[in-house]
Scaffold this motif. Structure first.
Motif, mmCIF file in Angstrom:
data_model
loop_
_atom_site.group_PDB
_atom_site.id
_atom_site.type_symbol
_atom_site.label_atom_id
_atom_site.label_comp_id
_atom_site.label_asym_id
_atom_site.label_seq_id
_atom_site.Cartn_x
_atom_site.Cartn_y
_atom_site.Cartn_z
ATOM 1 N N UNK A 182 0.808 -1.211 0.000
ATOM 2 C CA UNK A 182 0.000 0.000 0.000
ATOM 3 C C UNK A 182 0.843 1.263 0.000
ATOM 4 N N UNK A 183 0.321 2.368 0.516
ATOM 5 C CA UNK A 183 0.996 3.672 0.401
ATOM 6 C C UNK A 183 2.387 3.706 1.019
ATOM 7 N N UNK A 184 2.617 2.976 2.111
ATOM 8 C CA UNK A 184 3.904 3.026 2.804
ATOM 9 C C UNK A 184 4.737 1.783 2.541
ATOM 10 N N UNK A 185 4.671 1.270 1.317
ATOM 11 C CA UNK A 185 5.295 -0.012 1.028
ATOM 12 C C UNK A 185 6.824 0.025 1.089
ATOM 13 N N UNK A 186 7.439 1.208 1.048
ATOM 14 C CA UNK A 186 8.897 1.274 1.066
ATOM 15 C C UNK A 186 9.475 0.985 2.446
ATOM 16 N N UNK A 187 8.673 1.035 3.491
ATOM 17 C CA UNK A 187 9.130 0.734 4.839
ATOM 18 C C UNK A 187 8.264 -0.385 5.408
ATOM 19 N N UNK A 188 8.869 -1.538 5.741
ATOM 20 C CA UNK A 188 8.073 -2.646 6.301
ATOM 21 C C UNK A 188 7.303 -2.195 7.546
ATOM 22 N N UNK A 189 6.004 -2.491 7.576
ATOM 23 C CA UNK A 189 5.149 -2.041 8.669
ATOM 24 C C UNK A 189 4.621 -3.187 9.525
ATOM 25 N N UNK A 190 4.719 -4.424 9.060
ATOM 26 C CA UNK A 190 4.272 -5.563 9.850
ATOM 27 C C UNK A 190 5.376 -6.613 9.870
ATOM 28 N N UNK A 191 5.442 -7.363 10.960
ATOM 29 C CA UNK A 191 6.523 -8.328 11.129
ATOM 30 C C UNK A 191 5.984 -9.601 11.762
ATOM 31 N N UNK A 192 6.475 -10.738 11.310
ATOM 32 C CA UNK A 192 6.130 -12.020 11.900
ATOM 33 C C UNK A 192 7.397 -12.855 11.967
ATOM 34 N N UNK A 193 7.592 -13.544 13.086
ATOM 35 C CA UNK A 193 8.815 -14.305 13.331
ATOM 36 C C UNK A 193 8.476 -15.756 13.640
ATOM 37 N N UNK A 194 9.268 -16.658 13.080
ATOM 38 C CA UNK A 194 9.124 -18.093 13.354
ATOM 39 C C UNK A 194 10.360 -18.576 14.110
ATOM 40 N N UNK A 195 10.150 -19.156 15.272
ATOM 41 C CA UNK A 195 11.215 -19.748 16.071
ATOM 42 C C UNK A 195 11.042 -21.263 16.062
ATOM 43 N N UNK A 196 12.122 -21.990 15.801
ATOM 44 C CA UNK A 196 12.016 -23.444 15.759
ATOM 45 C C UNK A 196 13.306 -24.076 16.261
ATOM 46 N N UNK A 197 13.192 -25.307 16.717
ATOM 47 C CA UNK A 197 14.347 -26.074 17.176
ATOM 48 C C UNK A 197 14.040 -27.554 17.088
ATOM 49 N N UNK A 198 15.082 -28.342 16.881
ATOM 50 C CA UNK A 198 14.878 -29.784 16.752
ATOM 51 C C UNK A 198 16.163 -30.489 16.396
ATOM 52 N N UNK A 199 16.054 -31.513 15.529
ATOM 53 C CA UNK A 199 17.224 -32.300 15.170
ATOM 54 C C UNK A 199 17.141 -32.842 13.761
ATOM 55 N N UNK A 200 18.327 -33.122 13.177
ATOM 56 C CA UNK A 200 18.460 -33.695 11.835
ATOM 57 C C UNK A 200 19.308 -34.959 11.900
ATOM 58 N N UNK A 201 18.934 -35.938 11.103
ATOM 59 C CA UNK A 201 19.692 -37.177 10.980
ATOM 60 C C UNK A 201 19.892 -37.484 9.507
ATOM 61 N N UNK A 202 21.145 -37.773 9.133
ATOM 62 C CA UNK A 202 21.437 -38.202 7.766
ATOM 63 C C UNK A 202 22.406 -39.365 7.793
ATOM 64 N N UNK A 203 22.092 -40.396 7.036
ATOM 65 C CA UNK A 203 22.972 -41.554 6.876
ATOM 66 C C UNK A 203 23.207 -41.775 5.388
ATOM 67 N N UNK A 204 24.472 -41.906 5.005
ATOM 68 C CA UNK A 204 24.846 -42.118 3.601
ATOM 69 C C UNK A 204 25.736 -43.346 3.511
ATOM 70 N N UNK A 205 25.381 -44.246 2.590
ATOM 71 C CA UNK A 205 26.117 -45.503 2.434
ATOM 72 C C UNK A 205 26.415 -45.720 0.964
ATOM 73 N N UNK A 206 27.692 -45.761 0.606
ATOM 74 C CA UNK A 206 28.110 -46.032 -0.769
ATOM 75 C C UNK A 206 28.109 -47.536 -0.985
#
Length: 388
Positions: A182-206
């Motif tokens: 809208x009219x003030x699009x050059x300056x961000x006027x709304x903000x939303x944040x996502x916080x997350x945490x956890x774990x990753x597992x990867x196994x590779x076999x040739x």
């Protein structure tokens, strides 16, 4: 976007050439800088009433690698300043559209030659988009700024540097979206944040020559600011990946993903099925063809989640010892679940590079970008690249 680009680089340049950089006692440093000018016929990518714009670009960057028996560190960082000089037919000053994007990626391996080693990975970035005209209320103009940091830390097990490798990593992710329309699009006027945490597992076999079996898994809890119910999600997939040094390589992975808002599944079983398929073919030593398809889902800041399909095609050929031609095209179809919204995103380009010397090259590019819920753009470019 008409791009006249002068790039000064030390080390590996942006096209992946194997350059020397600066070396001393296990340390390799490769700084570079790009200088240029740009023109775009539709800076906001609106369906109609396009606004042409032109400006200057400066993009400094650095890659670093440090190897010892106890430490293996790699870093890559880049900043891109786009300074807009004029916009035709617009009611704003050109300098107000200027933005700086940042990107950083790093990996630290502790005791890399041992069967059990420590792993720390970090990614951080900030990216601006002046053309989110598909957002509700944008009226053809808008600004979106995404900032995120991802930290992973854990252990890697690879006995005898052999065919089996297993990684178990914890993860913490902060993702922020600043949006204005809208009219003030050059300056961000709304903000939303996502916080997350956890774990990753990867196994590779040739398990076969030139072929790897890969298993991946992830679980994480997340919370969006302003949302009443936090959630958690998980994903798992298995795939067979060919080695890239073979003339024909087929990569195939399939699995399942699920998001659970407030403990209740928000994703449908059909949307949760994930597929990745890619074929890479080198018909001759100077040609490369890659065809890929992906079906997946992702968490979203404006909808419960996005379900998408993406297909892409790339072709590269070296007609001569000094010339390289690359073409690419992709189509992504996405559906925002929980909203009556769907989109199609098309991107394509053709690029030619000509090496005057090992350090000096010049090139040109023509592209086409289009989005169903927004508009179009026709990027055109030409540049000179210098690096050693």
């Amino acid at each position: 976007m008409l791009l006249l680009l002068l790039s000064v680089a030390m080390g590996q340049d942006l096209e992946g050439k194997d350059l020397d950089g600066l070396r001393a006692r296990g340390l390799e440093v490769a700084p570079y800088v790009e200088l240029g000018a740009s023109f775009t016929p539709n800076v906001y990518r609106t369906p109609g009433n396009p606004k042409p714009a032109a400006g200057a670009l400066i993009r400094p960057g650095l890659t670093l690698r440090w190897q010892t028996p106890d430490v293996d560190l790699s870093l890559a960082g880049q900043a891109a300043r786009r300074q807009v000089l004029f916009v035709l037919g617009d009611d704003v000053s050109a300098w107000q559209l200027s933005r700086t994007d940042l990107h950083l990626k790093g990996e630290l391996l502790l005791r890399p030659d041992k069967p059990l080693s420590g792993v720390i990975r970090e990614q951080a970035g900030r990216a601006h988009s002046l053309a989110p005209s598909s957002l509700a209320g944008a009226s053809g103009k808008g600004l979106a700024v995404r900032q995120d940091t991802l930290t992973q830390a854990g252990l890697r097990y690879q006995p005898g540097r052999g065919a089996l490798s297993v990684e178990l990593l914890g993860r913490a992710h902060v993702e922020q979206h600043n949006v204005s329309v809208g009219p003030n699009y050059l300056q961000p006027t709304s903000s939303i944040t996502r916080l997350s945490g956890g774990g990753d597992l990867q196994a590779r076999w040739a398990f076969f020559p030139r072929t790897d079996l890969v298993l991946n898994g992830r679980i994480e809890g997340y919370s969006w600011t302003g949302a009443q119910l936090p959630g958690w999600g998980w994903r798992a997939n298995a795939g067979i990946y060919g080695r890239v040094d073979y003339p024909l390589v087929i990569n195939l992975a399939a699995g399942f993903a699920q998001l659970r808002d407030g403990g209740v599944a928000s994703t449908t079983p059909l949307d949760g099925v994930t597929v990745k398929v890619a074929g890479i073919w080198n018909p001759t030593r100077t040609q490369n063809i890659r065809l890929a398809y992906e079906k997946d889902l992702e968490d979203s800041w404006y909808a419960p989640y996005l379900h998408f399909h993406r297909a892409s095609l790339r072709y590269g050929v070296a007609p001569g010892k000094r010339t390289q031609l690359n073409t690419q095209g992709s189509v992504r179809w996405e559906q925002a679940r929980g909203l009556a919204y769907q989109d199609v995103v098309v991107s394509s380009s053709i690029k030619v590079d000509y090496a005057l010397t090992r350090q000096l090259s010049m090139g040109a590019q023509l592209g086409l970008d289009w989005r169903l819920q927004a508009g179009w753009d026709v990027p055109i470019g030409a540049w000179i690249h210098l690096g050693w």
